[in-house]
Design a protein around this motif. Structure first.
Motif, PDB file in Angstrom:
ATOM      1  N   MET A 152       0.829  -1.210   0.000  1.00  0.00           N
ATOM      2  CA  MET A 152       0.000   0.000   0.000  1.00  0.00           C
ATOM      3  C   MET A 152       0.865   1.262   0.000  1.00  0.00           C
ATOM      4  SD  MET A 152      -3.071  -1.045  -0.168  1.00  0.00           S
ATOM      5  CE  MET A 152      -4.527  -0.487   0.631  1.00  0.00           C
ATOM      6  N   THR A 153       1.945   1.245   0.749  1.00  0.00           N
ATOM      7  CA  THR A 153       2.847   2.402   0.788  1.00  0.00           C
ATOM      8  C   THR A 153       3.498   2.630  -0.570  1.00  0.00           C
ATOM      9  OG1 THR A 153       3.284   2.061   3.133  1.00  0.00           O
ATOM     10  CG2 THR A 153       4.884   3.378   1.908  1.00  0.00           C
ATOM     11  N   ALA A 154       3.997   1.568  -1.180  1.00  0.00           N
ATOM     12  CA  ALA A 154       4.618   1.696  -2.503  1.00  0.00           C
ATOM     13  C   ALA A 154       3.610   2.200  -3.524  1.00  0.00           C
ATOM     14  CB  ALA A 154       5.200   0.357  -2.949  1.00  0.00           C
ATOM     15  N   PHE A 155       2.397   1.687  -3.455  1.00  0.00           N
ATOM     16  CA  PHE A 155       1.338   2.114  -4.375  1.00  0.00           C
ATOM     17  C   PHE A 155       1.031   3.599  -4.183  1.00  0.00           C
ATOM     18  CE2 PHE A 155      -3.185   2.609  -5.435  1.00  0.00           C
ATOM     19  CZ  PHE A 155      -3.174   2.158  -6.748  1.00  0.00           C
ATOM     20  N   ALA A 156       0.890   4.024  -2.930  1.00  0.00           N
ATOM     21  CA  ALA A 156       0.576   5.429  -2.645  1.00  0.00           C
ATOM     22  C   ALA A 156       1.691   6.361  -3.109  1.00  0.00           C
ATOM     23  CB  ALA A 156       0.318   5.612  -1.154  1.00  0.00           C
ATOM     24  N   VAL A 157       2.926   5.980  -2.853  1.00  0.00           N
ATOM     25  CA  VAL A 157       4.053   6.821  -3.274  1.00  0.00           C
ATOM     26  C   VAL A 157       4.115   6.900  -4.792  1.00  0.00           C
ATOM     27  CG1 VAL A 157       6.580   6.970  -3.323  1.00  0.00           C
ATOM     28  CG2 VAL A 157       5.399   6.478  -1.177  1.00  0.00           C
ATOM     29  N   PHE A 158       3.933   5.769  -5.461  1.00  0.00           N
ATOM     30  CA  PHE A 158       3.965   5.749  -6.928  1.00  0.00           C
ATOM     31  C   PHE A 158       2.882   6.652  -7.506  1.00  0.00           C
ATOM     32  CE2 PHE A 158       2.434   3.900 -10.941  1.00  0.00           C
ATOM     33  CZ  PHE A 158       3.577   4.055 -11.706  1.00  0.00           C
ATOM     34  N   TRP A 159       1.647   6.528  -7.005  1.00  0.00           N
ATOM     35  CA  TRP A 159       0.551   7.328  -7.564  1.00  0.00           C
ATOM     36  C   TRP A 159       0.650   8.788  -7.163  1.00  0.00           C
ATOM     37  CZ3 TRP A 159      -1.149   5.641 -11.704  1.00  0.00           C
ATOM     38  CH2 TRP A 159      -1.413   4.304 -11.918  1.00  0.00           C
ATOM     39  N   ALA A 160       1.368   9.104  -6.112  1.00  0.00           N
ATOM     40  CA  ALA A 160       1.568  10.509  -5.757  1.00  0.00           C
ATOM     41  C   ALA A 160       2.657  11.138  -6.618  1.00  0.00           C
ATOM     42  CB  ALA A 160       1.928  10.630  -4.279  1.00  0.00           C
ATOM     43  N   LEU A 161       3.713  10.363  -6.904  1.00  0.00           N
ATOM     44  CA  LEU A 161       4.839  10.908  -7.668  1.00  0.00           C
ATOM     45  C   LEU A 161       4.591  10.932  -9.172  1.00  0.00           C
ATOM     46  CD1 LEU A 161       7.927   9.418  -5.829  1.00  0.00           C
ATOM     47  CD2 LEU A 161       7.031  11.743  -5.726  1.00  0.00           C
ATOM     48  N   LEU A 162       3.864   9.956  -9.691  1.00  0.00           N
ATOM     49  CA  LEU A 162       3.665   9.865 -11.135  1.00  0.00           C
ATOM     50  C   LEU A 162       3.073  11.142 -11.734  1.00  0.00           C
ATOM     51  CD1 LEU A 162       3.816   8.054 -13.691  1.00  0.00           C
ATOM     52  CD2 LEU A 162       1.436   7.475 -13.199  1.00  0.00           C
ATOM     53  N   PRO A 163       1.951  11.658 -11.215  1.00  0.00           N
ATOM     54  CA  PRO A 163       1.412  12.893 -11.808  1.00  0.00           C
ATOM     55  C   PRO A 163       2.352  14.081 -11.633  1.00  0.00           C
ATOM     56  CG  PRO A 163      -0.190  11.880 -10.355  1.00  0.00           C
ATOM     57  CD  PRO A 163       1.068  11.124 -10.195  1.00  0.00           C
ATOM     58  N   ALA A 164       3.045  14.131 -10.506  1.00  0.00           N
ATOM     59  CA  ALA A 164       3.968  15.235 -10.281  1.00  0.00           C
ATOM     60  C   ALA A 164       5.109  15.200 -11.297  1.00  0.00           C
ATOM     61  CB  ALA A 164       4.522  15.178  -8.859  1.00  0.00           C
ATOM     62  N   VAL A 165       5.627  14.027 -11.568  1.00  0.00           N
ATOM     63  CA  VAL A 165       6.721  13.895 -12.540  1.00  0.00           C
ATOM     64  C   VAL A 165       6.218  14.195 -13.953  1.00  0.00           C
ATOM     65  CG1 VAL A 165       8.287  12.236 -13.617  1.00  0.00           C
ATOM     66  CG2 VAL A 165       8.087  12.334 -11.137  1.00  0.00           C
ATOM     67  N   LEU A 166       5.089  13.602 -14.333  1.00  0.00           N
ATOM     68  CA  LEU A 166       4.548  13.849 -15.676  1.00  0.00           C
ATOM     69  C   LEU A 166       4.134  15.310 -15.862  1.00  0.00           C
ATOM     70  CD1 LEU A 166       2.394  10.650 -16.299  1.00  0.00           C
ATOM     71  CD2 LEU A 166       4.626  11.220 -17.272  1.00  0.00           C
ATOM     72  N   GLY A 167       3.447  15.866 -14.870  1.00  0.00           N
ATOM     73  CA  GLY A 167       3.035  17.270 -14.955  1.00  0.00           C
ATOM     74  C   GLY A 167       4.224  18.210 -14.959  1.00  0.00           C
ATOM     75  N   GLY A 168       5.219  17.910 -14.136  1.00  0.00           N
ATOM     76  CA  GLY A 168       6.428  18.735 -14.115  1.00  0.00           C
ATOM     77  C   GLY A 168       7.181  18.674 -15.430  1.00  0.00           C
ATOM     78  N   ALA A 169       7.288  17.481 -16.003  1.00  0.00           N
ATOM     79  CA  ALA A 169       7.960  17.339 -17.302  1.00  0.00           C
ATOM     80  C   ALA A 169       7.194  18.099 -18.382  1.00  0.00           C
ATOM     81  CB  ALA A 169       8.091  15.862 -17.671  1.00  0.00           C
ATOM     82  N   TRP A 170       5.864  18.002 -18.362  1.00  0.00           N
ATOM     83  CA  TRP A 170       5.057  18.729 -19.346  1.00  0.00           C
ATOM     84  C   TRP A 170       5.267  20.237 -19.204  1.00  0.00           C
ATOM     85  CZ3 TRP A 170       2.471  17.951 -23.699  1.00  0.00           C
ATOM     86  CH2 TRP A 170       1.653  18.979 -24.152  1.00  0.00           C
ATOM     87  N   CYS A 171       5.209  20.720 -17.983  1.00  0.00           N
ATOM     88  CA  CYS A 171       5.379  22.165 -17.762  1.00  0.00           C
ATOM     89  C   CYS A 171       6.771  22.626 -18.169  1.00  0.00           C
ATOM     90  CB  CYS A 171       5.099  22.512 -16.303  1.00  0.00           C
ATOM     91  SG  CYS A 171       3.350  22.411 -15.886  1.00  0.00           S
ATOM     92  N   TYR A 172       7.776  21.833 -17.869  1.00  0.00           N
ATOM     93  CA  TYR A 172       9.139  22.208 -18.259  1.00  0.00           C
ATOM     94  C   TYR A 172       9.259  22.231 -19.780  1.00  0.00           C
ATOM     95  CZ  TYR A 172      14.205  22.308 -18.439  1.00  0.00           C
ATOM     96  OH  TYR A 172      15.497  22.664 -18.691  1.00  0.00           O
ATOM     97  N   TRP A 173       8.655  21.265 -20.440  1.00  0.00           N
ATOM     98  CA  TRP A 173       8.767  21.148 -21.891  1.00  0.00           C
ATOM     99  C   TRP A 173       7.882  22.145 -22.638  1.00  0.00           C
ATOM    100  CZ3 TRP A 173       5.530  17.766 -25.357  1.00  0.00           C
ATOM    101  CH2 TRP A 173       6.058  17.722 -26.640  1.00  0.00           C
ATOM    102  N   ARG A 174       6.640  22.342 -22.170  1.00  0.00           N
ATOM    103  CA  ARG A 174       5.690  23.151 -22.937  1.00  0.00           C
ATOM    104  C   ARG A 174       5.407  24.528 -22.337  1.00  0.00           C
ATOM    105  NH1 ARG A 174       5.117  21.513 -27.992  1.00  0.00           N
ATOM    106  NH2 ARG A 174       3.358  22.928 -27.978  1.00  0.00           N
ATOM    107  N   TRP A 175       5.322  24.644 -21.023  1.00  0.00           N
ATOM    108  CA  TRP A 175       4.982  25.923 -20.417  1.00  0.00           C
ATOM    109  C   TRP A 175       6.196  26.843 -20.311  1.00  0.00           C
ATOM    110  CZ3 TRP A 175       0.564  27.554 -17.186  1.00  0.00           C
ATOM    111  CH2 TRP A 175      -0.552  26.750 -17.349  1.00  0.00           C
TER     112      TRP A 175
END
Length: 185
Positions: free
Chosen positions: A138-161
């Protein structure tokens, strides 16, 4: 600075609107994810979707009775990243729709893989010699789902915004007023 505030408010508004509308589509989305993940699950655990959750049914007994995932845990990242894509300055309507469709496809694939991996982790944790606990899964799942959007959103913002929001004197930057031009019909 006012234009930055406008972009922040617009993005937040899209997040709020999407999060308000999403519950009407969530069960269908969860059902699709469960159907797609079904072929990758261990034989003794069946996943099913309903009531905004993904439930795990253990066919061999009561080992993990009551385990499941609240659907919004999966969905918040999808909503956040889709909102960042839709509100990207200077992207244009057609490209925004195309990129949003791509993000949705990416998240379907990630959710299918994530649910399957989660169920396999729970399967291992419920075995006599699993070597891992349900809490660790459960901890690994929670950490993964918390970090995934942050990493994808951050990469998108760095690349496009970031290139759009830089000043026009910096390489690749355009005035923010021009960046918003692509959004006007």
């Amino acid at each position: 600075m006012g234009s930055y505030l406008f972009l922040a408010v617009r993005t937040l508004a899209v997040v709020v609107i999407a999060a308000s509308v999403w519950p009407f589509a969530a069960d269908a989305y969860d059902g699709m994810v469960v159907r797609l993940a079904g072929g990758f699950l261990p034989a003794d655990i069946v996943a099913r979707a309903g009531e905004g959750r993904i439930y795990l049914d253990f066919l061999g007994g009561e080992k993990g009775a009551g385990l499941g995932i609240h659907g919004f845990v999966l969905h918040f990242g999808l909503i956040l990243v889709a909102a960042l894509v839709v509100t990207t300055p200077g992207l244009g309507l057609v490209r925004a729709v195309a990129w949003t469709a791509g993000v949705l496809g990416l998240f379907v694939a990630v959710h299918v893989a994530g649910v399957a991996l989660f169920v396999w982790g729970v399967h291992e944790a419920t075995q006599e010699d699993g070597g891992v606990t349900i809490g660790q899964v459960m901890t690994a799942f929670a950490v993964f789902w918390a970090l995934l959007p942050a990493v994808l959103g951050g990469a998108w913002c760095y690349w496009r915004w970031l290139p759009v929001l830089r000043g026009p004197s910096q390489a690749g930057g355009v005035p923010l007023d021009d960046a918003l031009e692509g959004r006007k019909p």
